[in-house]
Design an enzyme around this catalytic site. Structure first.
Site, PDB file in Angstrom:
ATOM      1  N   ASP A  14       0.789  -0.660   0.154  1.00 44.85           N
ATOM      2  CA  ASP A  14       0.094  -0.164  -0.047  1.00 44.85           C
ATOM      3  C   ASP A  14       0.919   1.123  -0.070  1.00 44.85           C
ATOM      4  OD1 ASP A  14      -2.156   1.295  -0.307  1.00 44.85           O
ATOM      5  OD2 ASP A  14      -2.599   1.503   2.179  1.00 44.85           O
ATOM      6  N   GLY A  15       0.364   2.591  -0.847  1.00 43.73           N
ATOM      7  CA  GLY A  15       0.969   3.432  -0.283  1.00 43.73           C
ATOM      8  C   GLY A  15       1.414   3.872  -2.061  1.00 43.73           C
ATOM      9  N   ASN A  16       1.182   3.457  -3.033  1.00 42.54           N
ATOM     10  CA  ASN A  16       1.170   4.011  -3.862  1.00 42.54           C
ATOM     11  C   ASN A  16       0.877   5.472  -4.615  1.00 42.54           C
ATOM     12  OD1 ASN A  16       2.253   1.227  -4.416  1.00 42.54           O
ATOM     13  ND2 ASN A  16       1.143   0.886  -5.895  1.00 42.54           N
ATOM     14  N   ARG A  27      -0.847   9.277  -9.534  1.00 41.41           N
ATOM     15  CA  ARG A  27      -1.230   7.862  -9.202  1.00 41.41           C
ATOM     16  C   ARG A  27      -0.383   6.556  -9.652  1.00 41.41           C
ATOM     17  NH1 ARG A  27      -4.383   7.352  -4.741  1.00 41.41           N
ATOM     18  NH2 ARG A  27      -4.771   5.864  -5.284  1.00 41.41           N
ATOM     19  N   ASN A  62     -10.886  -2.982  -4.525  1.00 42.35           N
ATOM     20  CA  ASN A  62     -10.607  -1.870  -5.776  1.00 42.35           C
ATOM     21  C   ASN A  62     -10.848  -1.114  -6.923  1.00 42.35           C
ATOM     22  OD1 ASN A  62      -6.973  -3.044  -4.788  1.00 42.35           O
ATOM     23  ND2 ASN A  62      -8.363  -0.818  -4.316  1.00 42.35           N
TER      24      ASN A  62
HETATM   25  C1  IPE Z   1      -4.994  -3.080   0.064  1.00 45.63           C
HETATM   26  O1  IPE Z   1      -4.778  -1.787  -0.533  1.00 45.63           O
HETATM   27  C2  IPE Z   1      -5.353  -3.600  -1.674  1.00 45.63           C
HETATM   28  C3  IPE Z   1      -3.878  -3.349  -2.241  1.00 45.63           C
HETATM   29  C4  IPE Z   1      -2.922  -2.793  -1.652  1.00 45.63           C
HETATM   30  C5  IPE Z   1      -4.444  -3.995  -3.282  1.00 45.63           C
HETATM   31  P1  IPE Z   1      -6.029  -0.394  -0.209  1.00 45.63           P
HETATM   32  O2  IPE Z   1      -5.483   1.573  -0.487  1.00 45.63           O
HETATM   33  O3  IPE Z   1      -7.494  -0.877  -1.148  1.00 45.63           O
HETATM   34  O4  IPE Z   1      -6.576  -0.977   1.595  1.00 45.63           O
HETATM   35  P2  IPE Z   1      -7.614   0.499   1.897  1.00 45.63           P
HETATM   36  O5  IPE Z   1      -8.701   1.492   1.001  1.00 45.63           O
HETATM   37  O6  IPE Z   1      -7.118   1.385   2.584  1.00 45.63           O
HETATM   38  O7  IPE Z   1      -8.166  -0.204   2.892  1.00 45.63           O
HETATM   39  C1  IPE Z   2      -1.895  -0.312  -3.503  1.00 50.97           C
HETATM   40  O1  IPE Z   2      -1.758   1.542  -3.121  1.00 50.97           O
HETATM   41  C2  IPE Z   2      -1.904  -1.081  -5.177  1.00 50.97           C
HETATM   42  C3  IPE Z   2      -3.460  -1.426  -4.850  1.00 50.97           C
HETATM   43  C4  IPE Z   2      -4.229  -1.227  -4.310  1.00 50.97           C
HETATM   44  C5  IPE Z   2      -3.680  -1.449  -6.231  1.00 50.97           C
HETATM   45  P1  IPE Z   2      -2.885   2.239  -3.507  1.00 50.97           P
HETATM   46  O2  IPE Z   2      -3.126   2.644  -4.577  1.00 50.97           O
HETATM   47  O3  IPE Z   2      -3.753   2.613  -2.372  1.00 50.97           O
HETATM   48  O4  IPE Z   2      -2.456   3.684  -2.563  1.00 50.97           O
HETATM   49  P2  IPE Z   2      -2.507   4.684  -1.770  1.00 50.97           P
HETATM   50  O5  IPE Z   2      -3.622   3.652  -0.541  1.00 50.97           O
HETATM   51  O6  IPE Z   2      -4.399   5.860  -2.490  1.00 50.97           O
HETATM   52  O7  IPE Z   2      -1.640   5.745  -1.211  1.00 50.97           O
HETATM   53 MG    MG Z   3      -4.334   2.367  -0.536  1.00 51.71          MG
END
Ligand code: IPE
Ligand code: IPE
Ligand code: MG
Length: 241
Positions: A14-16, A27, A62
């Site tokens: 998470d955090g991308n 993003r 997602n």
């Molecule tokens: C969890 O991250 C799903 C993946 C890493 C694929 P999310 O960003 O979707 O989760 P929430 O919304 O913060 O719970």
């Molecule tokens: C996790 O990173 C990857 C996926 C859910 C596919 P995010 O896209 O949730 O990154 P943040 O949480 O918005 O920073």
């Molecule tokens: Mg996320």
């Protein structure tokens, strides 16, 4: 370095998005950097001879994201499989996919299926990529499969542990260590059944910046966790005797 007791590590990558936004980028650039981090961590896990690794790549929730971002994520996955297929096989890495594939774009399904076929004989690290995956969906699906079996045999029973493993997507051992990057402290519907006794680690590092060194530091901390699994620690056990 590998703690001997680790069979299965699960990563919530998470955090991308926030990583990219903080740098004034789209993003999708964060997902691209995240894919490169995935490649590095897959290789690091293989070098450390870790047996089973699950990566949360796309959740059943997602789909709520903009279509453009979802497209970018699937394109990156296709790119990963195409670019890395040979390296994975030559590193003896086996690829599995968990989740409901049927909703994925045809091209993503085809290239993922090819990667699974081409690495099926590999005996090193197993990499389980969770795509359109949800822990609740996995458990509901297992219930439906079991109900159908019970109906066919005319006998009702509760599945034992090995039967349950067969009903889940991948049949991998339970998770020993769960690592979530990005600063949030939740499991977001990941491997709910398999994480019953997992040690949970939450890192503030955004996934694109997570390095093999960060993994080593968590592995070291994991070694110091007292995993009682419902029993007593060794010290308490000998004091009680
Ligand atoms: C969890 O991250 C799903 C993946 C890493 C694929 P999310 O960003 O979707 O989760 P929430 O919304 O913060 O719970
Ligand atoms: C996790 O990173 C990857 C996926 C859910 C596919 P995010 O896209 O949730 O990154 P943040 O949480 O918005 O920073
Ligand atoms: Mg996320």
């Amino acid at each position: 370095m590998k703690p001997e007791s680790i069979q299965h590590i699960a990563f919530i990558m998470d955090g991308n998005g926030r990583w990219a936004t903080a740098r004034g980028m789209d993003r999708s650039k964060g997902h691209r950097a995240g894919m490169e981090a995935l490649e590095r961590i897959v290789m690091a896990c293989s070098e450390r001879k870790l047996p089973y690794i699950s990566f949360y790549a796309f959740s059943t929730e997602n789909w709520k994201r903009p279509a453009r971002e979802i497209r970018a994520i699937f394109l990156l996955m296709e790119y990963f499989f195409r670019r890395r297929m040979k390296d994975l096989a030559s590193q003896n890495i086996r690829i599995l996919i968990s989740g409901d594939w049927s909703a994925l774009p045809t091209r993503s399904r085809e290239i993922a299926a090819r990667c699974i076929r081409e690495t099926a004989q590999c005996t090193g690290t197993t990499v389980n990529l969770c795509m359109n995956y949800g822990g609740q969906m996995e458990i509901r699906r297992a219930c439906a499969l079991w109900a159908a079996r019970c109906q066919q045999s005319g006998e009702f029973s509760i599945p034992d542990e090995s039967e349950m493993q067969e009903l889940l997507y991948s049949g991998l051992p339970d998770v020993d260590l769960m690592i979530r990057t990005g600063g949030d402290h939740r499991v977001s519907n990941f491997l709910l059944y398999q994480m019953a006794y997992a040690e949970l680690f939450f890192s503030d590092i955004a996934w694109p910046d997570f390095s093999p060194g960060d993994l080593d530091s968590i592995l070291q901390q994991f070694e110091n966790r007292d995993r009682r699994l419902g029993g007593l620690s060794l010290a308490a056990q000998s004091a009680a005797q």
